[in-house]
Each structure stands twice: as structure tokens, then as C-alpha cells.
Design an enzyme around this catalytic site. Structure first.
Site, PDB file in Angstrom:
ATOM      1  N   ALA A 476      45.662  50.357  42.431  1.00 16.88           N
ATOM      2  CA  ALA A 476      47.110  50.218  42.572  1.00 16.88           C
ATOM      3  C   ALA A 476      47.759  49.712  41.294  1.00 16.88           C
ATOM      4  O   ALA A 476      48.707  50.318  40.775  1.00 16.88           O
ATOM      5  CB  ALA A 476      47.410  49.267  43.734  1.00 16.88           C
ATOM      6  N   ASP A 502      37.466  53.932  35.878  1.00 18.61           N
ATOM      7  CA  ASP A 502      37.287  53.417  37.239  1.00 18.61           C
ATOM      8  C   ASP A 502      36.279  54.314  37.925  1.00 18.61           C
ATOM      9  O   ASP A 502      36.442  55.529  37.930  1.00 18.61           O
ATOM     10  CB  ASP A 502      38.605  53.420  38.020  1.00 18.61           C
ATOM     11  N   ARG A 513      49.803  52.745  48.416  1.00 17.27           N
ATOM     12  CA  ARG A 513      50.344  51.919  47.328  1.00 17.27           C
ATOM     13  C   ARG A 513      49.968  52.428  45.949  1.00 17.27           C
ATOM     14  O   ARG A 513      50.426  51.888  44.954  1.00 17.27           O
ATOM     15  CB  ARG A 513      49.861  50.475  47.497  1.00 17.27           C
ATOM     16  N   LYS A 526      39.046  57.765  41.062  1.00 17.50           N
ATOM     17  CA  LYS A 526      40.404  57.256  40.837  1.00 17.50           C
ATOM     18  C   LYS A 526      40.862  57.520  39.405  1.00 17.50           C
ATOM     19  O   LYS A 526      41.988  57.944  39.161  1.00 17.50           O
ATOM     20  CB  LYS A 526      40.466  55.756  41.123  1.00 17.50           C
ATOM     21  N   ASP A 565      39.660  44.267  40.957  1.00 14.52           N
ATOM     22  CA  ASP A 565      39.610  43.403  42.140  1.00 14.52           C
ATOM     23  C   ASP A 565      38.241  42.757  42.260  1.00 14.52           C
ATOM     24  O   ASP A 565      37.804  42.379  43.329  1.00 14.52           O
ATOM     25  CB  ASP A 565      39.929  44.191  43.416  1.00 14.52           C
ATOM     26  N   ASN A 566      37.564  42.606  41.131  1.00 15.20           N
ATOM     27  CA  ASN A 566      36.199  42.106  41.100  1.00 15.20           C
ATOM     28  C   ASN A 566      36.117  41.000  40.056  1.00 15.20           C
ATOM     29  O   ASN A 566      36.330  41.246  38.868  1.00 15.20           O
ATOM     30  CB  ASN A 566      35.256  43.264  40.754  1.00 15.20           C
ATOM     31  N   CYS A 621      24.209  27.283  60.942  1.00 21.75           N
ATOM     32  CA  CYS A 621      24.039  26.960  62.368  1.00 21.75           C
ATOM     33  C   CYS A 621      25.248  27.409  63.180  1.00 21.75           C
ATOM     34  O   CYS A 621      25.115  27.817  64.342  1.00 21.75           O
ATOM     35  CB  CYS A 621      23.792  25.470  62.554  1.00 21.75           C
TER      36      CYS A 621
END
Length: 1050
Positions: A476, A502, A513, A526, A565-566, A621
Site C-alpha cells: 500500500a 517486493d 488500498r 506486487k 511491514d516486517n 499454561c
């Protein structure tokens, strides 16, 4: 997100110059010409049910806005008048956002100035109506939105048909007239405009505008320790922060003793401490609280009154854009009114760098005006300016305000917002000092950059055409950056280059978007689609691709845009930019929140210099035995998916590929890990191997029995519902919810969905054609014979986190005899088993693969065990897939802000601008509130060795050939006689004071590259042109001396 696959054909990684007119088309060649001679109105013909929402398309936006807001958008109608730079940005964002009906209106013809920021206009559109020329390209952005073209004059009869009227590039007299119509019809209005580095937004949402959710955040939820009916104080369990603020409302559930408060009407709270809030006398007449309970924030509607435009102009309410220039908004309020008056009087805008026009503009100001003379001149000089990055910012914010107006979701702007970016103007530190520009330097030339040259001059424009930048990520933000840079003319000249990479593929959810993508592009890379008019790369940037992204690659760049985004990839690019001395423009979004960061050589800290706190993990747990939130059961279900359908296949296949290597690896593991892996492989290939689809259904039915009945019954056998601890407290209290077993009923949807999806995945795992017939699966599942539950002996269940970790580490406790038995079984299997298993990788966005069906049913069944409210597929997908909420409006605003910071970095001849620190801006925005915050970047910390200062941007450089001893001598001389104690290259220690004397003496005489190759046992790649060495040094007092890293160039 970067995935673990790479395109093999390295020849595809070519990079071609980005022409200045590429991204505007966005793969939007007009399907037909819509001329004014044909018709004054036109629709793309898309209609549908009001309540239909494509959750795959809008999923990320739904996570940002909520389902209720999305439903409102799908019922809304908006008129956008004025399709210039700002208007097209608003239209693009609202169409992508899914507003049901969008009417595009304009009566102006396309000019050269429009082409500077209106990316759906081309040179052949000059003289044509702007809306007509743009309509087809806008309409194809979202085939679920009804787009209509209208070129008639605006009138009350037209205005009253819409929920919201948006005006851009509209004279003030017309704004006032339409404001009267809007008020008369009970509708809402938004105005936006942009001139050069200045812009503004105005909203009028009428009287008593309802706000259903002020901030768009998820309601706070918390466990209750105690409710004091006398004081009204409510204390959270274990003093966990409740997250409330004064004026919030709450309700309660599962409270014991004070049962009257359960499901009460929302109660207004006052916050006393982070873990205590007060509910007044709301519980004064209730029974005493005895134990536990849950509190939940409730969003209660509030109401706001707005002034009509005429009244607001006289008595404005203005939000702040930049707190460093708090005096600007009031002055810009007057300047924009003066500009509209100037244009109506003279029929034109003030000319660039024309002092006579600035004087005429001043005459339009009120007599008592106190507008700063320098601001007046800047504003006048830029009146013909049109910048795509500024339009991107104001258009993104305005589109979000439009969404608020029709959804009643989030706090709308009240009422004016004036934006300025005057820091972007070059000063005397730059070859393009704006103070020295003349009219001739900025005069229009009849080309698409007229609007930008009016602000920065033509020499600056020619220089940015020669820039070479790298965009990492074509999602985006990457798409928006590409659009802005293309429109700005970046890299459009001789030798200019924009490189974009990318490796992700396009998914349906991207279309909402990422405006360069269309439905036919789903599944493609992309970067390839985003830059169709150029060649692009489809590679992950990281250590394993340094043969592509090497010294030559980075050495040719002027800077880098991160659109990732990493976090790991961001940090890697940050290190690369530090190493090569390149500027890095970092940005990110989270729903309506966004941030920008400038990383500038020898000036600022790096991206990695500061880190966000790590995400809080769910205790083992809690996850395994005591869930109390739906997030816990979703994560448990996600782990089940990996444990059942991915990990066993991977281990089994490793054994089948090379049994000797597999067993060799197993021998290196601890005994418990060894037993777990051997058992899992034997089970996968023999003990539990299905031979038919019926076997898979039976396995799924028995899995249901084990997970949701027997394991729960075992727990209740060990910890009965009324159990009391040694301290006399109830075991099942606080966050521990007492579970109950579930009896399988094929008629219940979640029960059937679990068995159905699990059986299909199991069959896929073993390459068996599954049974898809619902009735047949149900019949087989119902016929499976299930043994009655009998409590097991010797079972241990972890009650605390410490016990859970200890049990995980200890694992299986079988002896050597069991291990030998498993190995013998595997040796017999090796020849018999031929076909590999299929390891199933979780994919959240494919509705046909049954992954989300399994995880949703699995999670909800476990939630049913513990009486936790179940979750739908959409919410389950967000948590299981760790999906980041996203919306086009925030993306547009952030990308625009990034490109404004880029303009501060450009200087002549490719050199870095000596821009002062206080001209750069790191930004944080939250469009939900709305809030805008800007600050100077943090300076790079300075260190010293001897009398020399250095920062993270510095290095010590030496050139080959040089032996290890020569390098050590050079460092010791550079560090004023200090002693080198250790030298490392990556993870390889190549020299230390404590190493074997013979080895040390041998290495000291070797050339540095040979030493590194010998110690690391890796040849230095042919593309590598330098080594990075870390040198540890002590002074004469034995104190460590901090040195920059050493760069050994060859």
C-alpha cells in the site's frame, strides 16, 4: 510480508528508468471516451444490495473501522466536486474505501497545472473536462462502488440527493452558496484545497452530529478483583491496567455476589489509578461483591454542534497541525480567504515570486490583520503551486473526515485544519536556495511540472529528475510512494532511476488500498504490477540476496524508501543505509495511525537505535490449560494447525529424503526432543497413517473427542470444580475458568465444521482425494465408535508458567528401550514408504482451502469448553493471521509526508543536502482523533576515541592488501597507542589475545581476506568489495575504548 521463496531468474531483476507519466495511469487505460458532447452524466452501472460487504476485499479496512462503520459506508452517497489534485485523491480513497455511491463532478477544463498533481489526467486531456477525463480511471478502482459522472451546474436539487458534499478547488462565493443549500437540505459538507506547500480542510456536519465511537479503538476489557459498593472503587485483578479515561462507560459480567451489576446499563467512570476506577454510587444498593467478574468498556454516543461556513469563517474553530508553528493556522485562515477574493477580483492566482501580486494579496486582508510579512510572501509566491505530495496528505486526511461524516465513527475535525510544509523550502544550505528564486526561475513552461516548479524552481525540478532511489516494498505505501514520485518527476530525467522490489504476491485484500492493483492482477508479484511501465525486482532484500543488492547496487543510489511491514527487513535496510551512508525514509501505518521517520547520514539516529517494546506473549499454561480470552483459544487453534498438518509432514519428509542425515540430526538433540521427533515421524508414517478418505474422517472425529471432551474431562478429574488450594482459595477463580466437556453432535455447525475441515486437510496431507459431500461426511462421523472416557494415571497438567516451561523442557521421559523400538520401526518403514507427505502452510486469505474453517471451529469449540464468547471468521482470521489493520486514507497521508521529507534531501549534482536538523520532521498521526504530531529527529549520539568524535554513521577505512598484523598496527596507531584485544568479522573471531600462540602468529602474517575465509570456512563472494571488522581496544589503563567499525576495502 516477505516469504521464503525467491524468483530464480536473476535476469528478471533489471531496473529501468521510471518515466514521469507512468503511475498516473495505474493500469487504467480508458475503456471509452466520456465527452461532454455525449452526456452530462454517466454511471459505471455498478449496483447491488446495500448490505453486501466483500469481507475479503475490505477485511483490513474492517479491522481498522469496524463492521458497523463499513456497513454505513456501503449505504452512503457522496458528491465530489472539483477533480483536481486534491479532488482526485479524495475520490480515489473513498472509492477504494467502498462508499456505495460516488458522483464525480466538475465543470473546469484540464490545464497544465492540473497535470502536476492529478494522476488520472494526461497531456491528451488538456482542454477536456477534468471529471470526464478521469471518470473511467476512477470508476475501475473498485467494481463494488457505483460511480457517476456529472458535469452540470451544482444546484439545490442535486445537492440534496447526497449524504455528503465535498468541494475542492471551488471559489469561496460558491462554497457559501452550497453551504446554505446543504444546511437547508440537512446534509453535510466538507471543503478542501491546496496551494503549493499550504492546504486546508473545513467540515460542517450540522447540528447535534452523533459520534458513536470517539477513537475507533477496541473496547477495553479486564478482570475484576473487587468492587467496593461503599466507595464505588473497582480494582482490577492483579493490578492490571484497565486502560480507561475519565468519562468512559463500563458494564460488568460474571460478577459473583453483586449479581445485580451484571449486564447493567453503561456506568460512567472516574479514573483514580491505572488499576482502579470509580463508578460512584451505582452499586450502593447492590449485594456485596464476593469474587471475580469482568469489566468491559462500552462506547456511548456523544453529540457535537457545527457552525455553517459563513459563521465559521467569522468565528473559526481551528485544529493544530504543527505545534511548532502555533501562530500559523489563524494567519492561514485569513490568507486563504484573501486568496479567494484575489482570484475572484483578478481572474487569476498571484504569480510565483511576484512582489506586486503579494502586495495586491495583502490588500484583500482585513485592515487589522496581523499576518506575518514573510508568511504572506511565501503564500503568495506559491498560489499557483500544485504538489502531488501535499495533495496526498490533505486528500488522505479529508477522505478520512468524509468517512467519519457518513459513518459516525471516530471523532470528526472541528472545523478547520490548516496544513503547511514550509520546512521543505531549501535555504542557504542548499544550491536551490528558495530565497534567491525569481519569477523567471519558476514561470510556467506549459508542461506537467509547472505546479511544482512554481514552488521550487526549474533547476530543482531538473535535478530531481536525475535522482536514484530504491523503494523496498510495493504494498500500500509502496504504491502511493511510486505514484507520488512519478508525478513529482523523480528519476524522469537522464540517468534517473527508481528501483522497486517486493516478492509478495497480490491478494484480494490488497485491492482495497493499493490502488495500482486490479482483480486480474491477483496472484502476480506486487512489484511487477506496481511498476508495469518499468521493470522491477521481485526479491527479498536480505543477507541471502546480497549478490543482487550488492556494493554496486547501493553505490549508485541517492537514498532508500522503506515501505515494509516486517521489522527484521526494516532493520536490515537500516544497517545497509548506515553502511553505505544513504538517507532512509521510514514509514508505517496501523489502521488510522501512521508514522514517518527520517534517517539522515551523519545527522540523525538510525531506525534501529530505538525499538518498540516486545509484544507480550500468552503464557504457556494459559494457552494450553487455562484460556480466558478468545485470543487464547485462537492462538491455541493456530498452534494445532501447525502441530497437525505442517510439522509432522516436514519431519517425515526429511526422514524420507535422507534417513541417515535425519537420524544423525536426531542424535544431536536432547533425549526428550529426540523422543518427540521420532514418535511424531513413526505416527505420521505408520501408526496413524490413513489409507482412505473415510480414515481421515474417523481421525478427525476422534481428534474432536480428544481435544474437546477427553482432555477436558481429564482436567476436571484432576482439578474438580469445587477444588480448594492448600491456602484455602478456590482453584477455579480469578483468570482460571472452570471448563466442561463437549459431547459431539453432528447437527451442530461448529462440531461438523471441525470434523469436515480437519478430514479434508488430513486427506490433503496424505495425497488422498477427500470426501467433500456434506451428508456423507456427517454420516461417517456419526458412525465412528468412540471409547468411553476413562481417567488416565500419571498425567501432569501445568498450573503455573514455571511448571509449563519445566514440562516443555523435560518432555517425554521414556527410556532407551523405547527409543530403540522407534528407530527399529523407522528402519523397517524406510523401504516401504515411498510417497512424501504434503506439509500444509497456513494461508489465511484463501476461502477454499479450509484453513480458516478449521481454525475458527477449533477455536470456538475450545471457547465453548471454557464459556468464552466465540468469534466469527473475520476476527479469527485477524488474530490467527496477525493481520495489521489498514486503510487507504492513512496510507495516502503517510506517503505524502514521506515524499515531502524527500524534497528536503535533494541538492545539485547528486550530493546530499546539508539540511539542518530542525528542518526535518518525524511525524505521528492518528486520523481517528484527529491528532497530528511532528518533532525533529533524534540526533545521532556522539562518542569519542582520543580527541576524535564519531557517530554510528562513521567507520575507519583501510584498503587492501593488508595483513592482520598490519591492520592491528594501523588501528593501534589510530587509537593513540591503545591495544587491540580482539578482532571479529561477523560471527567469526579472527584474532584474540587469549588464542593459541601458534595460530595467532600464523594469522598475523596472513592477508585479511584469507584469515576471514579460513576462520569462517566460507569463500568471500566475488561481488563483495569490502569486509566489516569489529575491533575491541583497551587503553593503557585497561579500559575499553569504543571505536567505529573497520571497513576493509578491496
Amino acid at each position: 510480508m516477505y516469504r521464503d521463496y525467491i524468483r530464480n531468474d536473476a535476469k528478471q531483476h533489471s531496473v529501468i528508468k521510471l518515466a514521469s507519466n507512468i503511475a498516473m495511469s495505474a493500469e487504467a487505460d480508458s475503456k471509452m471516451d466520456v465527452s461532454e458532447e455525449q452526456t452530462n452524466t454517466r454511471s459505471n452501472g455498478v449496483e447491488g444490495q446495500l448490505n453486501d460487504v466483500d469481507t475479503n476485499l475490505y477485511s483490513r479496512q474492517i479491522y481498522a473501522l469496524g463492521e458497523s462503520a463499513m456497513m454505513h459506508l456501503r449505504k452512503s452517497s457522496v458528491l465530489i466536486s472539483g477533480i483536481g489534485g486534491v479532488g482526485v485523491e479524495i475520490a480515489k480513497n473513498l472509492i477504494l474505501g467502498g462508499v456505495r455511491h460516488v458522483t464525480i463532478h466538475d465543470q473546469k477544463a484540464t490545464t497544465w497545472n492540473d497535470l502536476s498533481a492529478q494522476y488520472y489526467l494526461r497531456e491528451e486531456d488538456l482542454g477536456k473536462n477534468r471529471a470526464s477525463a478521469s471518470f473511467e480511471r476512477l470508476a475501475e478502482l473498485n467494481d463494488s462502488v457505483t460511480c457517476v459522472l456529472n458535469t452540470d451546474s451544482l444546484a439545490l436539487e442535486l445537492v440534496e440527493k447526497f449524504d455528503l458534499i465535498i468541494l475542492t478547488d471551488t471559489p469561496l462565493s460558491m462554497q457559501l452558496q452550497i453551504s446554505n443549500w446543504v444546511r437547508a437540505a440537512g446534509k453535510k459538507m466538507l471543503v478542501a484545497d491546496s496551494r503549493g506547500l499550504f492546504s486546508y480542510i473545513f467540515t460542517d456536519l450540522g447540528q447535534q452530529f452523533r459520534i458513536d465511537d470517539s477513537n475507533g479503538e477496541q473496547p477495553q476489557e479486564f478482570h475484576i478483583e473487587h468492587i467496593d459498593r461503599g466507595t464505588g472503587d473497582v480494582t482490577t485483578l492483579e493490578n492490571v491496567m484497565h486502560g480507561l479515561v475519565d468519562g468512559d462507560f463500563v458494564t460488568f459480567t460474571e460478577v459473583k455476589g453483586m449479581v445485580q451489576i451484571n449486564e447493567c446499563q453503561p456506568i460512567k467512570v472516574t479514573v483514580k489509578k491505572p488499576h482502579i476506577f470509580n463508578i460512584g454510587n451505582a452499586a450502593a444498593d447492590f449485594d456485596a461483591h464476593t469474587e471475580s467478574g469482568r469489566g468491559r468498556q462500552v462506547k456511548v454516543a456523544s453529540y457535537v454542534d457545527y457552525k455553517p461556513l459563513a459563521e465559521a469563517l467569522r468565528d473559526p474553530e481551528i485544529a493544530f497541525w504543527d505545534f511548532a508553528r502555533m501562530e500559523y493556522p489563524q494567519q492561514l485562515h485569513q490568507l486563504f480567504q484573501a486568496l479567494y477574493a484575489f482570484e475572484e477580483k483578478h481572474g487569476r492566482s498571484p504569480k510565483p515570486r511576484c512582489d506586486d501580486d503579494a502586495a495586491l494579496l495583502k490588500e484583500e486582508l482585513p485592515a487589522d490583520s496581523e499576518v506575518d510579512a514573510s508568511l504572506l510572501k511565501m503564500f503568495s509566491y506559491q498560489a499557483t503551486g500544485m504538489l502531488v505530495n501535499v495533495c496526498s496528505v490533505v486528500g488522505g486526511i479529508a477522505a478520512q473526515e468524509a468517512m467519519k461524516a457518513v459513518t459516525h465513527h471516530m471523532t470528526p475535525l472541528k472545523q478547520f485544519l490548516y496544513l503547511d510544509h514550509v520546512d521543505a523550502l531549501p535555504g542557504d544550505w542548499n544550491s536551490f536556495n528558495a530565497d534567491l528564486l525569481t519569477y523567471e526561475d519558476c514561470a510556467p513552461r506549459g508542461n506537467r511540472y509547472d505546479g511544482q516548479a512554481a514552488v521550487f524552481g526549474w533547476q530543482y525540478q531538473e535535478t530531481i529528475g536525475r535522482q536514484k532511489w530504491f523503494i523496498v516494498g510495493a504494498g500500500a505505501i509502496g504504491c502511493e510512494l511510486l505514484k507520488n514520485l512519478a508525478m513529482m518527476g523523480v528519476s524522469s530525467g537522464k540517468d534517473g532511476l527508481i528501483k522497486i522490489t517486493d516478492m509478495d504476491q497480490i491478494e484480494i485484500s490488497n485491492l482495497n488500498r493499493q490502488f495500482l492493483f486490479r482483480r486480474p492482477d491477483v496472484g502476480e508479484k506486487k512489484s511487477v504490477v506496481a511498476a508495469r511501465a518499468v521493470k522491477s525486482m521481485a526479491e527479498r532484500v536480505g543477507p541471502d540476496t546480497e549478490s543482487i543488492f550488492n556494493d554496486t547496487f547501493f553505490g549508485a543510489l541517492n537514498g532508500v524508501f522503506n515501505a515494509l511491514d516486517n521489522v527484521d527487513a526494516r532493520r536490515y535496510m537500516d544497517r545497509r543505509c548506515l553502511f553505505y551512508g544513504l538517507p532512509l525514509l521510514e514509514s508505517g501505518t496501523l489502521g488510522t495511525k501512521g508514522n514517518t521517520q527520517v534517517v539522515y547520514p551523519h545527522l540523525t539516529e538510525s531506525y534501529s537505535s530505538s525499538q518498540d517494546p516486545p509484544e507480550k506473549d500468552i503464557p504457556i499454561c494459559t494457552l494450553k490449560n487455562f484460556p480466558n480470552e478468545i485470543q487464547h483459544t485462537i492462538q491455541w487453534a493456530r498452534d494445532q494447525f501447525e502441530t497437525l498438518f505442517s510439522q509432522p509432514s516436514e519431519n517425515a519428509n526429511r526422514f524420507l529424503e535422507d534417513s541417515k542425515e535425519f537420524l544423525k540430526h536426531v542424535e544431536t538433540l536432547a533425549h526428550n526432543q529426540k523422543m518427540e521427533m521420532l514418535t511424531a515421524v513413526v505416527d505420521a508414517l505408520d501408526n496413524e497413517k490413513p489409507t482412505s478418505a473415510e480414515d481421515c474422517i474417523a481421525w478427525a472425529r476422534l481428534l474432536f473427542q480428544n481435544n474437546f471432551h477427553d482432555s477436558i474431562a481429564q482436567m476436571l478429574h484432576m482439578f474438580p470444580p469445587e477444588m480448594v488450594t492448600d491456602q484455602g482459595a478456590k482453584f477455579w477463580s480469578g483468570t482460571k475458568r472452570c471448563p466442561h466437556p463437549i459431547v459431539f453432535d453432528v447437527a451442530k455447525s461448529e462440531h461438523f465444521n471441525f470434523v469436515y475441515s480437519a478430514s479434508i486437510l488430513r486427506a490433503q496431507q496424505y495425497n488422498i482425494p477427500p470426501i467433500l459431500d456434506v451428508k456423507q461426511v456427517g454420516k461417517i462421523a456419526a458412525s465412528v465408535q468412540v471409547k468411553p472416557f476413562v481417567p488416565k494415571k500419571g498425567v501432569k497438567i501445568a498450573v503455573t508458567e514455571a511448571e509449563a516451561k519445566e514440562m516443555n523442557e523435560r518432555g517425554v521421559e521414556d527410556g532407551e528401550e523405547a527409543e530403540l523400538s522407534l528407530k527399529i520401526k523407522l528402519s523397517k518403514l524406510e523401504a516401504a514408504v515411498a510417497e512424501k507427505l504434503q506439509a500444509i502452510d497456513f494461508e489465511k486469505d484463501d476461502d477454499t482451502n479450509h484453513h480458516m474453517e478449521f481454525i475458527t471451529s477449533c477455536s470456538n469449540l475450545r471457547a465453548g469448553n471454557y464459556d468464552i464468547q466465540p468469534s466469527d471468521v473475520l476476527k479469527t482470521k485477524q488474530i490467527a493471521g496477525r493481520i495489521i489493520p489498514a486503510i487507504a486514507t492513512t496510507t495516502a497521508a503517510i506517503a505524502g509526508l514521506v515524499c515531502i521529507e524527500f524534497m528536503k534531501m535533494v541538492d545539485a549534482d547528486g550530493k546530499l543536502s546539508a539540511t539542518p536538523m530542525d528542518r526535518f520532521k518525524n511525524g505521528f498521526i492518528n486520523l481517528a482523533l484527529p491528532f497530528f504530531g511532528f518533532s525533529e529527529p533524534i540526533a545521532a549520539p556522539k562518542k569519542k576515541y582520543g580527541d576524535k568524535e564519531w557517530t554510528i554513521w562513521d567507520s575507519l577505512t583501510i584498503k587492501a592488501p593488508m595483513t592482520l598484523k598490519q591492520m592491528i598496527d594501523w588501528v593501534q596507531n589510530e587509537a593513540s597507542g591503545s591495544s587491540v584485544t580482539m578482532v571479529s568479522s561477523g560471527v567469526s573471531l579472527i584474532y584474540s589475545f587469549f588464542m593459541n600462540a601458534a595460530n595467532r602468529d600464523k594469522r598475523l602474517g596472513m592477508e585479511l581476506r584469507d584469515v576471514v575465509a579460513e576462520v569462517s570456512k566460507k569463500e568471500i563472494p566475488s561481488y563483495q568489495r569490502s569486509l566489516v571488522l569489529e575491533v575491541m581496544v583497551e587503553d593503557e589503563n585497561g579500559e575499553d575504548v569504543d571505536l567505529p567499525y573497520l571497513k576493509y576495502i578491496f
